[in-house]
Design an enzyme around this catalytic site. Structure first.
Site, PDB file in Angstrom:
ATOM      1  N   GLY A 156       0.855  -1.193   0.000  1.00  0.00           N
ATOM      2  CA  GLY A 156       0.000   0.000   0.000  1.00  0.00           C
ATOM      3  C   GLY A 156       0.885   1.236   0.000  1.00  0.00           C
ATOM      4  O   GLY A 156       2.032   1.202  -0.455  1.00  0.00           O
ATOM      5  N   ARG A 157       0.344   2.330   0.552  1.00  0.00           N
ATOM      6  CA  ARG A 157       1.084   3.597   0.525  1.00  0.00           C
ATOM      7  C   ARG A 157       2.476   3.468   1.141  1.00  0.00           C
ATOM      8  O   ARG A 157       3.470   3.900   0.570  1.00  0.00           O
ATOM      9  CB  ARG A 157       0.329   4.654   1.343  1.00  0.00           C
ATOM     10  CG  ARG A 157      -0.953   5.157   0.747  1.00  0.00           C
ATOM     11  CD  ARG A 157      -1.459   6.311   1.625  1.00  0.00           C
ATOM     12  NE  ARG A 157      -2.808   6.650   1.302  1.00  0.00           N
ATOM     13  CZ  ARG A 157      -3.882   6.048   1.823  1.00  0.00           C
ATOM     14  NH1 ARG A 157      -3.735   5.071   2.712  1.00  0.00           N
ATOM     15  NH2 ARG A 157      -5.094   6.418   1.477  1.00  0.00           N
ATOM     16  N   ILE A 158       2.524   2.873   2.362  1.00  0.00           N
ATOM     17  CA  ILE A 158       3.811   2.841   3.070  1.00  0.00           C
ATOM     18  C   ILE A 158       4.764   1.840   2.402  1.00  0.00           C
ATOM     19  O   ILE A 158       5.951   2.114   2.233  1.00  0.00           O
ATOM     20  CB  ILE A 158       3.603   2.521   4.573  1.00  0.00           C
ATOM     21  CG1 ILE A 158       2.672   3.575   5.205  1.00  0.00           C
ATOM     22  CG2 ILE A 158       4.935   2.492   5.310  1.00  0.00           C
ATOM     23  CD1 ILE A 158       2.226   3.275   6.633  1.00  0.00           C
ATOM     24  N   THR A 236       7.045  -3.057  11.007  1.00  0.00           N
ATOM     25  CA  THR A 236       6.609  -1.737  11.496  1.00  0.00           C
ATOM     26  C   THR A 236       5.096  -1.596  11.307  1.00  0.00           C
ATOM     27  O   THR A 236       4.577  -0.481  11.292  1.00  0.00           O
ATOM     28  CB  THR A 236       7.348  -0.596  10.747  1.00  0.00           C
ATOM     29  OG1 THR A 236       7.221  -0.814   9.341  1.00  0.00           O
ATOM     30  CG2 THR A 236       8.810  -0.529  11.114  1.00  0.00           C
ATOM     31  N   ARG A 238       1.897  -4.186  12.505  1.00  0.00           N
ATOM     32  CA  ARG A 238       1.252  -4.528  13.764  1.00  0.00           C
ATOM     33  C   ARG A 238       1.870  -5.820  14.293  1.00  0.00           C
ATOM     34  O   ARG A 238       2.154  -6.750  13.525  1.00  0.00           O
ATOM     35  CB  ARG A 238      -0.252  -4.725  13.588  1.00  0.00           C
ATOM     36  CG  ARG A 238      -1.056  -3.447  13.426  1.00  0.00           C
ATOM     37  CD  ARG A 238      -1.068  -2.576  14.689  1.00  0.00           C
ATOM     38  NE  ARG A 238      -1.885  -1.375  14.544  1.00  0.00           N
ATOM     39  CZ  ARG A 238      -1.430  -0.183  14.141  1.00  0.00           C
ATOM     40  NH1 ARG A 238      -0.154  -0.013  13.849  1.00  0.00           N
ATOM     41  NH2 ARG A 238      -2.260   0.862  14.060  1.00  0.00           N
ATOM     42  N   GLU A 267       1.484  -4.399  23.630  1.00  0.00           N
ATOM     43  CA  GLU A 267       2.253  -3.159  23.802  1.00  0.00           C
ATOM     44  C   GLU A 267       1.809  -2.446  25.064  1.00  0.00           C
ATOM     45  O   GLU A 267       0.605  -2.305  25.278  1.00  0.00           O
ATOM     46  CB  GLU A 267       2.070  -2.254  22.576  1.00  0.00           C
ATOM     47  CG  GLU A 267       2.647  -2.904  21.323  1.00  0.00           C
ATOM     48  CD  GLU A 267       2.557  -2.026  20.076  1.00  0.00           C
ATOM     49  OE1 GLU A 267       2.028  -0.892  20.161  1.00  0.00           O
ATOM     50  OE2 GLU A 267       3.017  -2.479  19.022  1.00  0.00           O
ATOM     51  N   HIS A 286       7.056   1.406  19.093  1.00  0.00           N
ATOM     52  CA  HIS A 286       5.984   1.844  18.192  1.00  0.00           C
ATOM     53  C   HIS A 286       6.099   3.338  17.865  1.00  0.00           C
ATOM     54  O   HIS A 286       5.217   4.134  18.208  1.00  0.00           O
ATOM     55  CB  HIS A 286       4.610   1.520  18.798  1.00  0.00           C
ATOM     56  CG  HIS A 286       3.531   1.433  17.751  1.00  0.00           C
ATOM     57  ND1 HIS A 286       2.452   0.586  17.857  1.00  0.00           N
ATOM     58  CD2 HIS A 286       3.350   2.091  16.570  1.00  0.00           C
ATOM     59  CE1 HIS A 286       1.668   0.732  16.803  1.00  0.00           C
ATOM     60  NE2 HIS A 286       2.200   1.640  16.002  1.00  0.00           N
TER      61      HIS A 286
HETATM   62  C1  DGY Z   1      -0.760   3.961  12.757  1.00  0.00           C
HETATM   63  O1  DGY Z   1      -1.082   5.121  12.454  1.00  0.00           O
HETATM   64  O2  DGY Z   1      -1.492   3.002  12.558  1.00  0.00           O
HETATM   65  C2  DGY Z   1       0.598   3.762  13.355  1.00  0.00           C
HETATM   66  O3  DGY Z   1       0.803   2.495  13.819  1.00  0.00           O
HETATM   67  C3  DGY Z   1       0.856   4.772  14.455  1.00  0.00           C
HETATM   68  O4  DGY Z   1       1.169   5.931  13.831  1.00  0.00           O
END
Ligand code: DGY
Length: 320
Positions: A156-158, A236, A238, A267, A286
């Site tokens: 996706g975007r990230i 990075t 979940r 967490e 996180h």
């Molecule tokens: C999100 O936005 O889902 C990140 O895990 C925290 O910025």
């Protein structure tokens, strides 16, 4: 009568400027401590809107406690803390903060990848602990990033923003995603690959999927055993996507070389967790989206979402 909003964490004054003209606002006064569950249930009794963090479990019980609730605005892009079925059943609008944290989270993902590959935390700890003896040929040697193969799970975007960074590092880029992304393939040079092949071929594997119960423990013992012995796993997204017990075994036994985690199944992770004894694991609390500018943008968007949803004017980033 003004509609009521409860905000579950102290936000900067600037973000809330003018909002009280339109709404009755109540806010948990602490920034570094989540609102206790009992107080949350009490505070939402007569509100129309809740602006919450990913630390609040917005389940059926909260929605039952808030019979007038119209909107839940999550200050995060991920919204696995919200029971979407319960919200849909009640016609509650759910919003998130997509777009504004893409590049910041991609930066952190790449930083974690580099820190893990080149053992930065171990190296810094050694120096500060007075254990640096001399330069030596194989001292603290790590893995090369330039010219290696990166597998991105979730494009996706990230995921795509990470691919753009990886292209600059001369990496070969593979990705696995529910659907193919031809435009992003053209832009980044990434190639769609089935998951098993990606796991087998990659030197670095970055998990960048949104969380849903279908991806719970997507990376477990079997998947870890398919990776190269020299592989580095970065998560990075979940915590629930990686089986932490299986990861512990794989890191301890040398089945994979190292991992970098910004997210955990629970967490904060228990400081006594065996994972934290491993030197080939780099851990962060996180902080994927934690730049000053991005956190301000996330807060602004979360406020705009709740404002617009409650007034019916303006754009709302709905997830349902
Ligand atoms: C999100 O936005 O889902 C990140 O895990 C925290 O910025």
């Amino acid at each position: 009568m003004k509609k009521k909003i409860y905000i579950t964490r102290k936000l900067p004054d600037r973000i809330l400027e003018g909002l009280d003209k339109h709404f009755d606002i109540d806010m948990w006064p602490k920034e570094e401590e989540a609102v206790p569950r009992g107080i949350l249930l009490e505070k939402v009794k007569d509100v129309q809107g809740i602006l919450c963090m990913l630390t609040e479990n917005m389940d059926e019980e909260v929605m039952e406690a808030a019979p007038n609730l119209e909107v839940i605005s999550n200050m995060a892009v991920g919204y696995n803390n919200i029971d979407m079925n319960a919200a849909d059943k009640r016609g509650i609008i759910v919003t998130n903060t997509p777009g504004v944290l893409t590049e910041t989270t991609a930066d952190l993902t790449f930083a974690l990848l580099m820190a893990t590959a080149r053992r930065l935390v171990e190296a810094s700890d050694e120096l500060r602990g007075g254990k640096w003896k001399t330069w030596s040929p194989m001292h603290l040697t790590g893995m090369d990033i330039y010219g290696s193969t990166l597998g991105i799970i979730g494009f996706g975007r990230i995921g795509q923003a990470v691919a753009r960074r990886a292209a600059g590092f001369g990496m070969e880029i593979l990705y696995y995603n529910r659907s193919k992304k031809p435009e992003a393939e053209k832009e980044t040079g990434a190639r769609f690959t089935e998951l098993d092949d990606l796991l087998r071929q990659s030197d670095f594997i970055c998990i960048l999927l949104p969380y849903s119960p279908e991806v719970y423990h997507l990376i477990s013992g079997k998947e870890l055993s398919m990776m190269k012995k020299s592989a580095i796993l970065i998560n990075t997204a979940r915590g629930g996507i990686v089986d932490e017990q299986a990861l512990y075994i794989a890191l301890k036994s040398g089945e994979i070389w190292a991992a970098g985690l910004d997210v955990f199944e629970k967490e904060p992770i228990d400081p006594a967790d065996p994972l934290l004894t491993l030197t080939n694991l780099v851990t962060l609390p996180h902080i994927g989206s934690a730049s000053i500018a991005t956190r301000m943008k996330m807060a602004e968007l979360a406020v705009a979402n709740i404002h617009h949803a409650l007034t019916g004017f303006g754009e709302v980033k709905r997830v349902n």
